[in-house]
Design a protein around this motif. Structure first.
Motif, PDB file in Angstrom:
ATOM      1  N   SER A 265       0.720  -1.134   0.186  1.00 52.04           N
ATOM      2  CA  SER A 265       0.053   0.087  -0.117  1.00 52.04           C
ATOM      3  C   SER A 265       0.848   1.084   0.046  1.00 52.04           C
ATOM      4  O   SER A 265       0.421   2.201  -0.229  1.00 52.04           O
ATOM      5  CB  SER A 265      -0.864   0.056   1.054  1.00 52.04           C
ATOM      6  OG  SER A 265      -0.229   0.025   2.626  1.00 52.04           O
ATOM      7  N   THR A 266       2.037   1.008   0.385  1.00 48.57           N
ATOM      8  CA  THR A 266       3.047   2.281   0.503  1.00 48.57           C
ATOM      9  C   THR A 266       4.629   1.775   0.798  1.00 48.57           C
ATOM     10  O   THR A 266       4.723   0.516   0.996  1.00 48.57           O
ATOM     11  CB  THR A 266       2.390   3.491   1.456  1.00 48.57           C
ATOM     12  OG1 THR A 266       3.435   4.606   1.175  1.00 48.57           O
ATOM     13  CG2 THR A 266       2.596   3.089   2.692  1.00 48.57           C
ATOM     14  N   VAL A 267       5.412   2.840   1.078  1.00 55.78           N
ATOM     15  CA  VAL A 267       6.629   2.530   1.405  1.00 55.78           C
ATOM     16  C   VAL A 267       6.758   2.556   2.941  1.00 55.78           C
ATOM     17  O   VAL A 267       6.404   4.041   3.437  1.00 55.78           O
ATOM     18  CB  VAL A 267       7.773   2.921   0.768  1.00 55.78           C
ATOM     19  CG1 VAL A 267       9.108   3.056   1.356  1.00 55.78           C
ATOM     20  CG2 VAL A 267       7.847   2.596  -0.821  1.00 55.78           C
ATOM     21  N   LEU A 268       7.401   1.893   3.797  1.00 61.93           N
ATOM     22  CA  LEU A 268       7.188   2.199   5.207  1.00 61.93           C
ATOM     23  C   LEU A 268       8.830   2.136   5.750  1.00 61.93           C
ATOM     24  O   LEU A 268       9.561   1.533   5.210  1.00 61.93           O
ATOM     25  CB  LEU A 268       6.578   1.117   6.043  1.00 61.93           C
ATOM     26  CG  LEU A 268       6.495   1.293   7.429  1.00 61.93           C
ATOM     27  CD1 LEU A 268       5.494   2.445   7.896  1.00 61.93           C
ATOM     28  CD2 LEU A 268       5.933   0.077   8.234  1.00 61.93           C
ATOM     29  N   ILE A 269       9.182   3.096   6.612  1.00 58.12           N
ATOM     30  CA  ILE A 269      10.646   3.353   7.157  1.00 58.12           C
ATOM     31  C   ILE A 269      10.340   2.982   8.779  1.00 58.12           C
ATOM     32  O   ILE A 269       9.978   3.743   9.467  1.00 58.12           O
ATOM     33  CB  ILE A 269      11.059   4.571   6.742  1.00 58.12           C
ATOM     34  CG1 ILE A 269      11.233   4.804   5.404  1.00 58.12           C
ATOM     35  CG2 ILE A 269      12.669   4.582   7.427  1.00 58.12           C
ATOM     36  CD1 ILE A 269      11.334   6.211   5.184  1.00 58.12           C
ATOM     37  N   LEU A 270      10.932   1.939   9.202  1.00 50.00           N
ATOM     38  CA  LEU A 270      11.084   1.721  10.515  1.00 50.00           C
ATOM     39  C   LEU A 270      12.735   1.831  11.128  1.00 50.00           C
ATOM     40  O   LEU A 270      13.704   1.842  10.289  1.00 50.00           O
ATOM     41  CB  LEU A 270      11.005   0.236  10.738  1.00 50.00           C
ATOM     42  CG  LEU A 270       9.319  -0.364  10.323  1.00 50.00           C
ATOM     43  CD1 LEU A 270       9.302  -1.899  10.577  1.00 50.00           C
ATOM     44  CD2 LEU A 270       8.264   0.304  10.985  1.00 50.00           C
ATOM     45  N   ARG A 271      12.671   1.984  12.313  1.00 44.65           N
ATOM     46  CA  ARG A 271      13.869   2.509  13.064  1.00 44.65           C
ATOM     47  C   ARG A 271      14.243   1.818  14.359  1.00 44.65           C
ATOM     48  O   ARG A 271      13.430   1.849  14.788  1.00 44.65           O
ATOM     49  CB  ARG A 271      13.991   3.870  12.951  1.00 44.65           C
ATOM     50  CG  ARG A 271      15.067   4.627  13.666  1.00 44.65           C
ATOM     51  CD  ARG A 271      14.852   6.208  13.795  1.00 44.65           C
ATOM     52  NE  ARG A 271      13.591   6.660  14.421  1.00 44.65           N
ATOM     53  CZ  ARG A 271      13.073   7.779  14.376  1.00 44.65           C
ATOM     54  NH1 ARG A 271      13.489   8.565  13.426  1.00 44.65           N
ATOM     55  NH2 ARG A 271      11.851   7.915  14.949  1.00 44.65           N
ATOM     56  N   LEU A 272      15.413   1.135  14.072  1.00 45.70           N
ATOM     57  CA  LEU A 272      15.802   0.481  15.327  1.00 45.70           C
ATOM     58  C   LEU A 272      16.975   1.283  16.064  1.00 45.70           C
ATOM     59  O   LEU A 272      18.002   1.570  15.641  1.00 45.70           O
ATOM     60  CB  LEU A 272      16.453  -0.750  15.005  1.00 45.70           C
ATOM     61  CG  LEU A 272      17.100  -1.501  15.983  1.00 45.70           C
ATOM     62  CD1 LEU A 272      16.255  -2.062  17.099  1.00 45.70           C
ATOM     63  CD2 LEU A 272      17.826  -2.706  15.533  1.00 45.70           C
TER      64      LEU A 272
END
Length: 406
Positions: free
Chosen positions: A291-298
């Motif tokens: 549905s879109t591009v997601l950016i996750l952060r650790l």
């Protein structure tokens, strides 16, 4: 009588007023220059050339650039780079100091750029510094400083490393080349030769990155089946490249690796965070569209994930071809999830991410991480991308400067 060929009027001209400035005042003025402007001022006069030495230029802040690379390097003697602070494109010339026609940038550390060179395209000039020899492989890895116009060839590698290896650049000139089965490391202050380390990973490392603050390498590995990918995060300290790889997992993370399709790692701002970017699945079905591009952060200090950014729907539609379809027909626009399986190339680092796709010609999408570590970030388009009109753009972040010389 004036010497032959001289201009008496020019000889009688007083020196420019800047020549009368005390050295401290002149240094104070020049320290306010942008790095690229300071480099351009060096050939203006002998005063500027002597004052703007490499030692002086090392005091200026580095110039953060997005460096573009093409999968089929054809030479040309220059590379295209984008300055996100000034929002304009520039060309970095190489032909005046690099005697090889075909080269491809692959990695960078502060002030240093690493290139794969096709050494069969030209013989090094005896007037230019080089450590090559007659036994040099046709594909060689070199380190250069394009602002200082210097380069050095690293010890030769086999052709398989050039074809299949991923190059990572670390501090103090440390270089890693990773493949599916092994890694090579090179440190100038050590034995000055490549050291081989077997990789104890379940599959080929995907999008390995070097987190400078943690002094460790992170990579994704597919531990699933041939029919369905299942991603897991692994890490290895730089000081333990042999036998140091281990999974990075927490029970509290849940299904964080299941919600993204084709995830990719990039270094976050300051080397203290790891970004994981991929297509957001609309469901957990194997063939579910994105549905879109997601950016996750650790956060490497707390080892907790959070959502750093999500591509706006209108921007993502351009990568799926819906913007183009809507402009060609007056039919109702379908949802992005209906055709959201298009590949989006992701590259960048240091808290800046760029996105390219075959359906988005001549521009890139850009995301900048919030300096305070908050969620959302800043999304924008980068237009007028030069060259490479026949393919998808790729690149990485390069901090140009004079803090290191090969």
């Amino acid at each position: 009588m004036a010497a032959a060929g001289s201009d008496p009027a020019a000889d009688s001209q007083p020196p420019p007023p800047i020549h009368h400035l005390p050295p401290d005042a002149l240094h104070n003025v020049l320290l306010r220059l942008h790095l690229r402007d300071a480099v351009a001022c060096r050939p203006v006069s002998r005063l500027f050339h002597d004052t703007l030495s490499a030692q002086f230029l090392a005091l200026l802040p580095t110039l953060r650039l997005l460096l573009l690379r093409h999968p089929r390097p054809e030479g040309g003697g220059c590379l295209h780079a984008f300055d996100p602070a000034r929002r304009h494109w520039l060309r970095l010339p190489f032909a005046h100091f690099l005697p090889y026609h075909s080269f491809s940038p692959v990695a960078s550390s502060t002030s240093l750029l690493y290139l794969w060179l096709d050494t069969s395209t030209s013989a090094p000039s005896p007037l230019l510094p080089s450590s090559s020899s007659s036994s040099t492989s046709p594909k060689s890895l070199a380190v250069c400083n394009p602002f200082a116009a210097t380069y050095r060839l690293l010890p030769p590698l086999g052709s398989a490393w050039a074809r299949h290896g991923t190059v990572l650049a670390g501090p103090a000139g440390t270089v890693l080349v990773l493949t599916e089965l092994a890694a090579l490391s090179y440190t100038p202050s050590g034995s000055a030769k490549w050291m081989k380390h077997p990789l104890s990973l379940p599959s080929k490392p995907r999008s390995p990155i070097l987190a400078s603050a943690a002094a460790a390498v992170f990579a994704l590995c597919d531990v699933g089946t041939p029919w369905r990918s299942q991603w897991k995060l692994f890490s290895c300290p730089l000081a333990m490249l042999t036998g140091g790889w281990a999974p990075v997992e927490r029970a509290a993370w849940g299904d964080v690796f299941e919600i993204l399709k084709r995830p990719r790692l990039l270094a976050g701002a300051g080397g203290r965070r790891v970004l994981m970017i991929g297509g957001l699945r609309s469901s957990f079905a194997m063939d579910a569209p994105c549905s879109t591009v997601l950016i996750l952060r650790l956060d490497l200090a707390t080892m907790e994930w959070d959502e750093a950014g999500r591509m706006p729907p209108n921007m993502y539609r351009c990568f799926t071809g819906l913007c183009e379809a809507a402009s060609q027909a007056n039919s109702a626009m379908p949802t992005a999830a209906a055709v959201g399986n298009n590949k989006v190339k992701v590259f960048g680092g240091h808290g800046k991410v760029w996105f390219a796709g075959k359906r988005v010609r001549g521009k890139l999408a850009m995301w900048e991480e919030d300096e305070t570590g908050g969620s959302g970030g800043k999304w924008d388009w980068v237009d007028a991308v030069p060259g490479y009109g026949d393919g998808v753009y790729r690149g990485f972040v390069f901090d140009g400067g004079f803090t290191a010389i090969p």
